[in-house]
Design a protein around this motif. Structure first.
Motif, PDB file in Angstrom:
ATOM      1  N   LEU A   1     -47.691  26.551 138.734  1.00  0.00           N
ATOM      2  CA  LEU A   1     -48.641  26.997 137.722  1.00  0.00           C
ATOM      3  C   LEU A   1     -50.058  26.923 138.272  1.00  0.00           C
ATOM      4  O   LEU A   1     -50.485  25.893 138.783  1.00  0.00           O
ATOM      5  CB  LEU A   1     -48.527  26.124 136.474  1.00  0.00           C
TER       6      LEU A   1
ATOM      7  N   VAL B   1     -55.616  24.958 137.829  1.00  0.00           N
ATOM      8  CA  VAL B   1     -56.378  24.006 137.041  1.00  0.00           C
ATOM      9  C   VAL B   1     -57.739  23.825 137.697  1.00  0.00           C
ATOM     10  O   VAL B   1     -57.823  23.494 138.883  1.00  0.00           O
ATOM     11  CB  VAL B   1     -55.664  22.643 136.945  1.00  0.00           C
TER      12      VAL B   1
ATOM     13  N   LEU C   1     -56.509  22.852 127.936  1.00  0.00           N
ATOM     14  CA  LEU C   1     -55.069  22.603 127.886  1.00  0.00           C
ATOM     15  C   LEU C   1     -54.530  22.832 126.481  1.00  0.00           C
ATOM     16  O   LEU C   1     -53.420  23.356 126.305  1.00  0.00           O
ATOM     17  CB  LEU C   1     -54.767  21.173 128.344  1.00  0.00           C
TER      18      LEU C   1
ATOM     19  N   ALA D   1     -48.000  21.978 139.494  1.00  0.00           N
ATOM     20  CA  ALA D   1     -49.306  22.452 139.049  1.00  0.00           C
ATOM     21  C   ALA D   1     -50.222  22.557 140.255  1.00  0.00           C
ATOM     22  O   ALA D   1     -50.234  21.684 141.130  1.00  0.00           O
ATOM     23  CB  ALA D   1     -49.900  21.498 138.023  1.00  0.00           C
TER      24      ALA D   1
ATOM     25  N   VAL E   1     -53.428  16.244 133.448  1.00  0.00           N
ATOM     26  CA  VAL E   1     -52.608  17.447 133.634  1.00  0.00           C
ATOM     27  C   VAL E   1     -51.176  17.090 134.013  1.00  0.00           C
ATOM     28  O   VAL E   1     -50.211  17.588 133.418  1.00  0.00           O
ATOM     29  CB  VAL E   1     -53.230  18.357 134.709  1.00  0.00           C
TER      30      VAL E   1
ATOM     31  N   THR F   1     -59.125  22.570 132.887  1.00  0.00           N
ATOM     32  CA  THR F   1     -58.824  23.784 132.143  1.00  0.00           C
ATOM     33  C   THR F   1     -57.928  24.662 133.001  1.00  0.00           C
ATOM     34  O   THR F   1     -57.784  24.454 134.206  1.00  0.00           O
ATOM     35  CB  THR F   1     -60.093  24.591 131.811  1.00  0.00           C
ATOM     36  N   TRP F   2     -57.352  25.667 132.370  1.00  0.00           N
ATOM     37  CA  TRP F   2     -56.618  26.681 133.121  1.00  0.00           C
ATOM     38  C   TRP F   2     -57.568  27.833 133.405  1.00  0.00           C
ATOM     39  O   TRP F   2     -57.960  28.574 132.507  1.00  0.00           O
ATOM     40  CB  TRP F   2     -55.402  27.167 132.335  1.00  0.00           C
TER      41      TRP F   2
ATOM     42  N   THR G   1     -53.164  32.414 133.096  1.00  0.00           N
ATOM     43  CA  THR G   1     -54.271  32.936 132.290  1.00  0.00           C
ATOM     44  C   THR G   1     -54.284  34.459 132.173  1.00  0.00           C
ATOM     45  O   THR G   1     -55.171  35.013 131.525  1.00  0.00           O
ATOM     46  CB  THR G   1     -55.617  32.509 132.891  1.00  0.00           C
TER      47      THR G   1
ATOM     48  N   ASP H   1     -50.022  32.732 137.577  1.00  0.00           N
ATOM     49  CA  ASP H   1     -51.333  32.615 136.940  1.00  0.00           C
ATOM     50  C   ASP H   1     -51.145  32.657 135.433  1.00  0.00           C
ATOM     51  O   ASP H   1     -50.936  33.712 134.841  1.00  0.00           O
ATOM     52  CB  ASP H   1     -52.234  33.756 137.396  1.00  0.00           C
TER      53      ASP H   1
ATOM     54  N   ALA I   1     -54.265  26.609 125.846  1.00  0.00           N
ATOM     55  CA  ALA I   1     -53.093  27.193 126.495  1.00  0.00           C
ATOM     56  C   ALA I   1     -51.838  26.929 125.679  1.00  0.00           C
ATOM     57  O   ALA I   1     -50.949  27.781 125.595  1.00  0.00           O
ATOM     58  CB  ALA I   1     -52.929  26.622 127.902  1.00  0.00           C
TER      59      ALA I   1
END
Length: 510
Positions: A83, A86, A104, A129, A156, A97-98, A62, A60, A107
């Motif tokens: 990852l 998204v 993006l 991803a 992405v 977005t994450w 984030t 994660d 990040a």
């Protein structure tokens, strides 16, 4: 209910999933009933160990916003990392977005994701991803047309130069028929586009599961992809949160889920006239447990469960094992007493120095795409203060912990306060002994480093002869600074890199 911010915040087990639970279900008032109500499992499917099996933790991106994440490793095995996640910027905004928390570009700026991904690519470590997850809106729900959704996925995958795509469908998105159709068509379009351009796109579909297999909604997701012409690399099962009372081992429930799903997948492939891979149906199956304490009270996936699941997977030739998540793969510290509450930073159980990743990855030596991973040095960009994304390192400058610099075309972050030490890339010093941690290469698209500028006259110009008290504000070369304590003749410029001993701090906001 899951702890806010956890992997499955707000997740609910659907009535259909509860009805398929091993300890049973359904009954009066929707309450769980005894294991005697257990539906019969489908017959097992034979299989054999395969050299192409791969393991990769979900990561994660984030969870942290500062130096800790920038210094964290991503790859923990030959399979690298997945990852996550998204999602759309908003329910009606088709922008990837994450985790909805970072664009993006955010990040890339906040925790150097682009740079770290490029480092792994150059070092030959694979990445995938994952799109979707249990929280926020999956792109197929926010993008209203297939071309729009295809473009969002492409953005992405192209940005991070990835060829493995994981699509995690949960919750309300499982029942969203329109989004399901858009998603399948968009993935098929992107996969065909890659093939026409001489590339590849491996697609994994990640779905919730019960011990008796995929739910009807999950099977519909697989059916939709196949009907749209998507070549699926496999179906990854979220072997977790079964809704039991914890009396049955999580590994037993998970193995039942794998056996049952293998029969379902085998039947689906036959129904679509698709040949199974050389390794049989198990080459199309993956499993992802939630390590340690799960979101369902009483359910705990232990290290013994990990060993049992790994042994079964190796024996059968299960194509993929993953886990949720890399950041949880450690024992909780003593200051975290509420172990029954799922943490994003630890497993909730005593691991005694043993990692789940090590146990689950045993015997899994392949890569997600099964294609050779190319190791490339890439282009080394010359150090130039006018173009470098951070100040160029100097032996005559003081650096605080967390300060980022450029040296020999690479970006480093300082681990502690230092000055006049060895160069960041000194090959004689091991990682533990160096004051610097390598993040990744300088990238061609990097924006030159520049201090924030204020409008002329916002504050008085700094003077080397003036006396300044705490709280005083000045300007130097267009940037603003605030005094941390009394000083005279101490240039505010030092505070940019030395946050510890400079009497000034840079003003970065209003």
């Amino acid at each position: 209910m899951a702890r806010p911010g956890s992997r499955f915040a707000g997740r609910r087990l659907s009535p259909a999933r509860l009805a398929l639970s091993v300890v049973g279900v359904l009954a009066v008032g929707g309450a769980l009933v005894g294991a005697s109500m257990l539906p019969a499992m489908q017959a097992g499917v034979p299989g054999d160990a395969s050299a192409g099996q791969w393991f990769a933790s979900y990561y994660d991106v984030t969870l942290e916003t500062g130096g800790q994440l920038a210094r964290s490793p991503l790859g923990t095995s030959t399979g690298g990392a997945v990852l996550a996640f998204v999602v759309a910027q908003a329910d009606d905004v088709c922008t990837p977005t994450w985790g909805k928390a970072y664009s993006l570009d955010d990040a890339a700026k906040t925790f150097e994701l682009d740079r770290r991904v490029e480092r792994m690519r150059r070092e030959g470590e694979p990445l995938a991803a994952s799109f979707g997850g249990s929280a926020n809106t999956e792109l197929a729900g926010a993008c209203t047309t297939v071309p729009e959704l295809t473009a969002a996925y492409r953005t992405v995958m192209d940005r991070y130069t990835l060829d493995v795509m994981d699509v995690d469908i949960e919750g309300d998105m499982l029942a969203n028929v329109a989004a399901t159709e858009r998603r399948a068509q968009a993935v098929a379009s992107l996969q065909n586009e890659r093939r026409m351009n001489g590339g590849s796109l491996d697609v994994w579909l990640t779905l919730p599961v019960a011990p008796s297999g995929l739910t009807p909604a999950g099977l519909a997701q697989v059916e939709s992809m196949l009907s749209a012409g998507v070549t699926l690399a496999g179906v990854n099962l979220m072997t977790m949160d079964y809704g039991t009372d914890g009396t049955i081992a999580m590994s037993s429930l998970s193995i039942d889920a794998l056996q049952s799903t293998a029969v379902q997948i085998q039947d689906l492939w036959r129904a679509h006239g698709l040949a199974l891979p050389d390794g049989g149906v198990w080459s199309l199956i993956g499993a992802t447990p939630m390590i340690g304490v799960n979101d369902v009270k009483g359910e705990v996936f232990t290290l013994d469960d990990a060993a049992a699941l790994n042994a079964f997977a190796v024996e059968k030739g299960v194509a993929r094992l993953s886990m949720w998540s890399l950041t949880r793969d450690q024992t909780c510290g003593s200051n975290y007493p509420t172990l029954h509450i799922v943490s994003t930073a630890c497993s909730g159980i005593e691991q005694a120095g043993v990692s789940f990743a090590t146990v689950l990855a045993e015997g899994f030596t392949g890569t997600p795409s099964a294609r050779p991973v190319t190791v490339s040095d890439g282009d080394v960009i010359e150090d130039d203060p006018a173009t470098s994304p951070y100040p160029v390192w100097s032996s005559q400058t003081y650096y605080s912990e967390g300060v980022t610099v450029v040296w020999h075309g690479s970006v480093y972050v300082s681990k502690w306060w230092n000055e006049d030490g060895s160069v960041p890339d000194d090959p004689r010093i091991d990682t533990a002994g160096s004051a610097w941690t390598y993040i990744g290469p300088v990238l061609p698209g990097d924006v030159p480093f520049a201090l924030p500028q204020l409008a002329p006259g916002t504050y008085p110009e700094w003077s080397s002869t003036a006396l300044y008290d705490q709280g005083d504000r000045v300007m130097l070369d267009g940037s603003g600074y605030e005094a941390r304590w009394w000083s005279q003749g101490k240039s505010p410029a030092r505070s940019v890199l030395d946050h510890d001993y400079s009497p000034w701090k840079l003003i970065t906001g209003p």
